[in-house]
Design a protein around this motif. Structure first.
Motif, PDB file in Angstrom:
ATOM      1  N   PHE A 281       0.819  -1.222   0.000  1.00  0.00           N
ATOM      2  CA  PHE A 281       0.000   0.000   0.000  1.00  0.00           C
ATOM      3  C   PHE A 281       0.844   1.260   0.000  1.00  0.00           C
ATOM      4  O   PHE A 281       0.369   2.327  -0.379  1.00  0.00           O
TER       5      PHE A 281
ATOM      6  N   PRO B 146      -4.655  -3.258   9.218  1.00  0.00           N
ATOM      7  CA  PRO B 146      -3.463  -3.824   9.862  1.00  0.00           C
ATOM      8  C   PRO B 146      -2.512  -2.679  10.197  1.00  0.00           C
ATOM      9  O   PRO B 146      -2.119  -1.911   9.321  1.00  0.00           O
ATOM     10  N   THR B 147      -2.171  -2.571  11.475  1.00  0.00           N
ATOM     11  CA  THR B 147      -1.575  -1.319  11.932  1.00  0.00           C
ATOM     12  C   THR B 147      -0.193  -1.501  12.561  1.00  0.00           C
ATOM     13  O   THR B 147       0.052  -2.466  13.280  1.00  0.00           O
ATOM     14  N   GLY B 148       0.689  -0.544  12.268  1.00  0.00           N
ATOM     15  CA  GLY B 148       2.025  -0.524  12.846  1.00  0.00           C
ATOM     16  C   GLY B 148       2.345   0.889  13.295  1.00  0.00           C
ATOM     17  O   GLY B 148       2.266   1.228  14.462  1.00  0.00           O
ATOM     18  N   ASN B 149       2.645   1.736  12.323  1.00  0.00           N
ATOM     19  CA  ASN B 149       3.016   3.113  12.632  1.00  0.00           C
ATOM     20  C   ASN B 149       1.801   4.032  12.695  1.00  0.00           C
ATOM     21  O   ASN B 149       1.928   5.237  12.799  1.00  0.00           O
ATOM     22  N   PHE B 150       0.607   3.469  12.571  1.00  0.00           N
ATOM     23  CA  PHE B 150      -0.672   4.161  12.735  1.00  0.00           C
ATOM     24  C   PHE B 150      -0.970   5.190  11.631  1.00  0.00           C
ATOM     25  O   PHE B 150      -1.879   5.988  11.737  1.00  0.00           O
ATOM     26  N   GLY B 151      -0.186   5.150  10.523  1.00  0.00           N
ATOM     27  CA  GLY B 151      -0.413   6.129   9.465  1.00  0.00           C
ATOM     28  C   GLY B 151      -1.646   5.801   8.651  1.00  0.00           C
ATOM     29  O   GLY B 151      -2.490   6.666   8.382  1.00  0.00           O
ATOM     30  N   ASP B 152      -1.767   4.525   8.279  1.00  0.00           N
ATOM     31  CA  ASP B 152      -2.857   4.129   7.395  1.00  0.00           C
ATOM     32  C   ASP B 152      -4.203   4.342   8.081  1.00  0.00           C
ATOM     33  O   ASP B 152      -5.144   4.870   7.483  1.00  0.00           O
TER      34      ASP B 152
ATOM     35  N   HIS C  53      -0.116  -9.710   6.673  1.00  0.00           N
ATOM     36  CA  HIS C  53      -0.590  -8.448   7.274  1.00  0.00           C
ATOM     37  C   HIS C  53      -2.098  -8.295   7.073  1.00  0.00           C
ATOM     38  O   HIS C  53      -2.837  -7.984   8.005  1.00  0.00           O
TER      39      HIS C  53
ATOM     40  N   THR D 263      -3.003  -4.662   2.552  1.00  0.00           N
ATOM     41  CA  THR D 263      -1.846  -3.774   2.487  1.00  0.00           C
ATOM     42  C   THR D 263      -0.653  -4.332   1.716  1.00  0.00           C
ATOM     43  O   THR D 263       0.255  -3.580   1.366  1.00  0.00           O
ATOM     44  N   ALA D 264      -0.639  -5.641   1.486  1.00  0.00           N
ATOM     45  CA  ALA D 264       0.497  -6.185   0.723  1.00  0.00           C
ATOM     46  C   ALA D 264       0.048  -7.377  -0.110  1.00  0.00           C
ATOM     47  O   ALA D 264      -0.901  -8.094   0.238  1.00  0.00           O
TER      48      ALA D 264
HETATM   49  C1  LIG Z   1       2.070  -4.615   4.600  1.00  0.00           C
HETATM   50  C2  LIG Z   1       1.864  -3.632   5.711  1.00  0.00           C
HETATM   51  N1  LIG Z   1       0.729  -3.679   6.404  1.00  0.00           N
HETATM   52  C3  LIG Z   1       0.503  -2.826   7.413  1.00  0.00           C
HETATM   53  C4  LIG Z   1       1.436  -1.883   7.793  1.00  0.00           C
HETATM   54  C5  LIG Z   1       1.115  -0.943   8.901  1.00  0.00           C
HETATM   55  O1  LIG Z   1       0.778   0.337   8.402  1.00  0.00           O
HETATM   56  P1  LIG Z   1       0.949   1.635   9.283  1.00  0.00           P
HETATM   57  O2  LIG Z   1       2.379   1.697   9.677  1.00  0.00           O
HETATM   58  O3  LIG Z   1       0.540   2.766   8.419  1.00  0.00           O
HETATM   59  O4  LIG Z   1       0.074   1.445  10.466  1.00  0.00           O
HETATM   60  C6  LIG Z   1       2.648  -1.803   7.104  1.00  0.00           C
HETATM   61  C7  LIG Z   1       3.699  -0.829   7.440  1.00  0.00           C
HETATM   62  O5  LIG Z   1       3.519   0.287   7.620  1.00  0.00           O
HETATM   63  C8  LIG Z   1       2.846  -2.670   6.018  1.00  0.00           C
HETATM   64  O6  LIG Z   1       3.960  -2.590   5.279  1.00  0.00           O
END
Ligand SMILES: Cc1ncc(COP(=O)(O)O)c(C=O)c1O
Ligand SMILES: N[C@@H](CCOP(=O)(O)O)C(=O)O
Length: 468
Positions: A111, A253-259, A386, A409-410
């Motif tokens: 994404f 699916p969240t990591g850095n909370f940007g999406d 993810h 997202t992937a």
């Molecule tokens: C495949 C995938 N899914 C989800 C995320 C999490 O997204 P975000 O960091 O915007 O929350 C990431 C990395 O950012 C990612 O590469």
């Protein structure tokens, strides 16, 4: 449109300056002073429009004339012309009430391309107009890095340095960063995890002498333009499913909370979003925070969804700013506590405000594998780990009252080993990406220390200046 820093001590800026700044000079993140409102009629009209037209309608009010409308539209059109699907982000139904919004049809199969393809063009455009060069740095847990290198490779106005945790990204992700041959892109493998890479990036922004000497810019989602480009697909999906007449929910699916913050922004702009569900893997700091109100770091475990192996979730600061009514003192206090003790507590009413828009859930490694297997069996649909995490969490939050959209997202082919182990099917890379798997790799291995990275960047700048 002006932008303020979440920490309240950096200059208020317009769009183009925010685009080039990355992190604000007080360590905060930029947010728009107001949320442009899209009327119900405008949102309804998106259902019959191209992705590019929706993108222009959503993005233009934030740019607010700082880039000419014709130029903006041309860059948007160009950015998405290389996507493998004509709809750019198609919606696929996988169960009676569940849809996957496929965000992985860009050049690096994640994404991140949706925003990065536009960001590269916007940055080049502004640098060209100002006759400037920039040194772009980024930290990646796997996907941002490849997307950034793809978007900026060959650009004559930028040098791009991507920091990634050595051994913690998939082979496809690594090769997307290490096989491009253009001189302006550099993959730096650091011993450590993503959080180490990200704090070095933030540290470089806070070293003003270095920042100004090299003309530092950032492409992580700390850069507002990244979030902005991601707001678009929430509107595209909502309109396709009947908004504004019908509410829609999203699981991300969240990591850095940007999406997911981009989804929150879409809601602020008028999209009738019912639930915004944060999905995490076992690195579940965000799910725990939503449960307890306490943001507490406990270390990172490597998983089959490496891009989400994160503890310091940068964009959560943007949410804290909104939830506290833009109380910069409160945000600064929480961020200082995080820096000093690795935790902070979100007081009421901010916690209540967060819980009124968001819910959250987590997914274990075993659950990730079994949802990949089940979804292939029941829907003939192959999930990457993810997206699988979000499908799992979405099921627990779906009461059938609104369509549930999971952000895909992937592409599964970015994580073939994990997908094959889960369901026995090995996803293939699109043919145009296959040569990369046997190409020569180029990377620099550095210790996870800010000074090592800064020295490397300055050495490169000196070599370029002296024509070596
Ligand atoms: C495949 C995938 N899914 C989800 C995320 C999490 O997204 P975000 O960091 O915007 O929350 C990431 C990395 O950012 C990612 O590469
Ligand atoms: N998961 C990300 C981490 C960086 O995220 P960003 O959205 O802040 O750039 C990655 O794949 O690198």
């Amino acid at each position: 449109m002006k932008y303020y820093s979440t920490r309240g001590e950096a200059p208020v800026l317009g769009f183009c300056d925010v685009l080039l700044q990355g992190l604000a000079r007080d360590g905060g993140l930029y947010l728009p002073e107001t949320w442009p409102q899209l009327s119900p009629e405008t949102i309804a009209s998106f259902a019959g429009k191209s992705y590019e037209d929706v993108a222009f309608a959503v993005i233009q009010p934030f740019v607010d004339g700082e880039i000419a409308d014709d130029d903006l539209m041309a860059m948007i059109t160009d950015a998405y012309s290389g996507f493998r699907h004509q709809a750019v982000t198609p919606l696929v139904q996988i169960a009676p009430n569940q849809f996957v919004l496929e965000l992985f049809h860009g050049p690096t199969l994640a994404f991140k391309d949706v925003a990065m393809q536009l960001l590269g063009r916007l940055m080049d455009h502004v640098l060209e107009k100002r006759n400037m060069r920039a040194t772009i740095v980024g930290a990646t847990s796997g996907d941002t890095g490849g997307a950034a290198i793809e978007a900026f490779r060959g650009s004559t106005r930028t040098d791009v340095f991507i920091l990634f945790p050595e051994g913690r990204v998939s082979p496809v992700q690594r090769r997307q960063m290490t096989t491009p041959t253009e001189d302006n892109v550099h993959a730096l493998a650091l011993s450590g995890n993503f959080d180490d890479c990200q704090s070095i990036v933030k540290g470089m922004f806070n070293n003003f002498a270095f920042r100004d000497r090299v003309g530092l810019s950032g492409v992580n989602s700390i850069n507002w333009a990244r979030i902005l480009a991601q707001i678009v697909y929430y509107f595209v999906a909502g309109a396709a499913l009947g908004s504004p007449q019908r509410k829609v929910s999203f699981t991300v699916p969240t990591g850095n909370f940007g999406d997911i913050f981009a989804g929150f922004a879409a809601k602020k702009m008028g999209l009738p979003i019912d639930k915004l569900v944060v999905a995490t893997n076992i690195n579940d700091i965000l799910a725990r925070t939503m449960d307890t109100g306490r943001y507490e770091m406990r270390g990172v475990t490597a998983t089959t969804a490496p891009s989400m192996d994160i503890q310091i979730s940068s964009n959560f600061e943007r949410l804290l700013s909104e939830a506290t009514g833009r109380d910069a003192d409160a945000v600064r206090r929480m961020m200082n506590q995080l820096g000093q003790s690795g935790s902070f507590t979100i007081e009421e009413p901010a916690l209540g405000a967060i819980r009124s828009s968001f819910s959250a859930g987590r997914c274990t490694e075993e659950e990730t594998a079994s949802i990949i297997e089940d979804t292939l069996k029941t829907s003939s649909y192959l999930l990457d780990p993810h997206t699988a995490i979000a499908v799992h969490v979405a099921k627990a939050h779906d009461d059938g009252s609104t369509p549930m959209v999971v952000l895909g997202t992937a592409h599964p082919a970015k994580f073939p080993d994990a997908v094959e182990a889960a369901c026995g099917e090995r996803p293939e890379l699109p043919p145009e990406l296959q040569p990369m798997m046997s190409a020569d790799e180029r990377q620099t291995i550095l210790s996870a220390e800010q000074s090592a990275v800064e020295n490397h960047i300055e050495d490169h700048a000196r070599a370029v200046r002296s024509g070596v």
